[in-house]
Design an enzyme around this catalytic site. Structure first.
Site: not given
Ligand code: 13P
Length: 237
Positions: A12, A14, A96, A98, A161, A167, A199
């Site tokens: 992903n 992003k 997600h 976010e 997640e 992150g 992470s």
């Molecule tokens: P990170 O791997 O950067 O922690 O992000 C995870 C994520 O949100 C994948 O969708």
């Protein structure tokens, strides 16, 4: 999603571009046996045509990071499952954290997105997970986020997640991941594919993939570097 029971690895990206040129990224993936996993790249919408064209000749498939719940109409700025299917996209990440946090997506909207996605023959990857404040009560959060209506659950890939692990470098413990995946399987379907995200990197991928019940990984930051994405693919047991 994908053949057999291979581990699923989703990159992903992003709202980021991967390190280096896209063609170089694909060439690095070519050098390795990425067919040992079901690898999916999820770029931003602007990169989808290029990544889909590359996927035709290669071993990975493509996901969108989001999709609208209607097929067409007056929805300025949105992209539908129909459009994604026509482009050759295999599915979409839905819900997600976010998007739940920054775009105020709720479970009702996410449910509608799952429905149209499945109707169009796309695979939805439904993200679920508790925030830091909800940590003690994660079961209730996951139960609510997976209570779906009018959705063929056998078509859904789940991605656990925990929001506090995204992150932050603060990966959930093996025990917690094992417990959550077992719980998710008990409230979804025994055959459900359930991924872990939060992470993930080249160093922890192998031990995460070895946790019973973890069918793959949803990778953010570490998937932007081809070498580290490859290392994660190679960590597959
Ligand atoms: P990170 O791997 O950067 O922690 O992000 C995870 C994520 O949100 C994948 O969708």
């Amino acid at each position: 999603m994908g053949a057999g029971q291979q581990k699923i690895i989703i990159a992903n990206w992003k709202m980021n571009k991967p390190d280096g040129a896209l063609e170089e990224f694909f060439q690095t993936l070519d050098q390795e046996q990425t067919e040992l996993v079901d690898l999916y790249l999820a770029p931003a919408f602007t990169m989808l045509p290029t990544v889909c064209a590359a996927a035709n000749m290669r071993k990975f498939k493509v996901l969108a990071q989001n999709v609208h719940h209607q097929l067409q109409g007056a929805y300025t700025g949105e992209v539908s499952s129909l459009m994604l299917r026509e482009l050759g996209v295999a599915g979409a990440i839905i819900g997600h954290s976010e998007r739940r946090i920054h775009c105020h997506e709720d479970d009702e909207l996410i449910n509608a997105k799952l429905q149209t996605c499945i109707q169009q023959g796309l695979t939805p990857v439904l993200c679920v997970g508790e925030t830091a404040a909800q940590r003690a009560d994660f079961r209730a959060v996951l139960r609510q986020q997976t209570t779906l209506s009018g959705v063929d659950i056998s078509k859904v890939v789940f991605a656990y997640e925990p929001v506090w692990a995204i992150g932050t470098g603060d990966t959930a413990s093996d025990e917690h991941i094992h417990a959550v995946h077992a719980y998710l399987r008990s409230i979804t379907a025994t055959t459900a594919r359930i991924l872990y995200g939060g992470s993930v990197n080249a160093n922890n991928a192998r031990s995460l993939l070895n946790i019973a019940g973890v069918d793959g990984l949803l990778v953010g930051g570490a998937s932007l570097v081809a070498a580290s994405l490859l290392a994660i693919c190679r960590a597959t047991p």
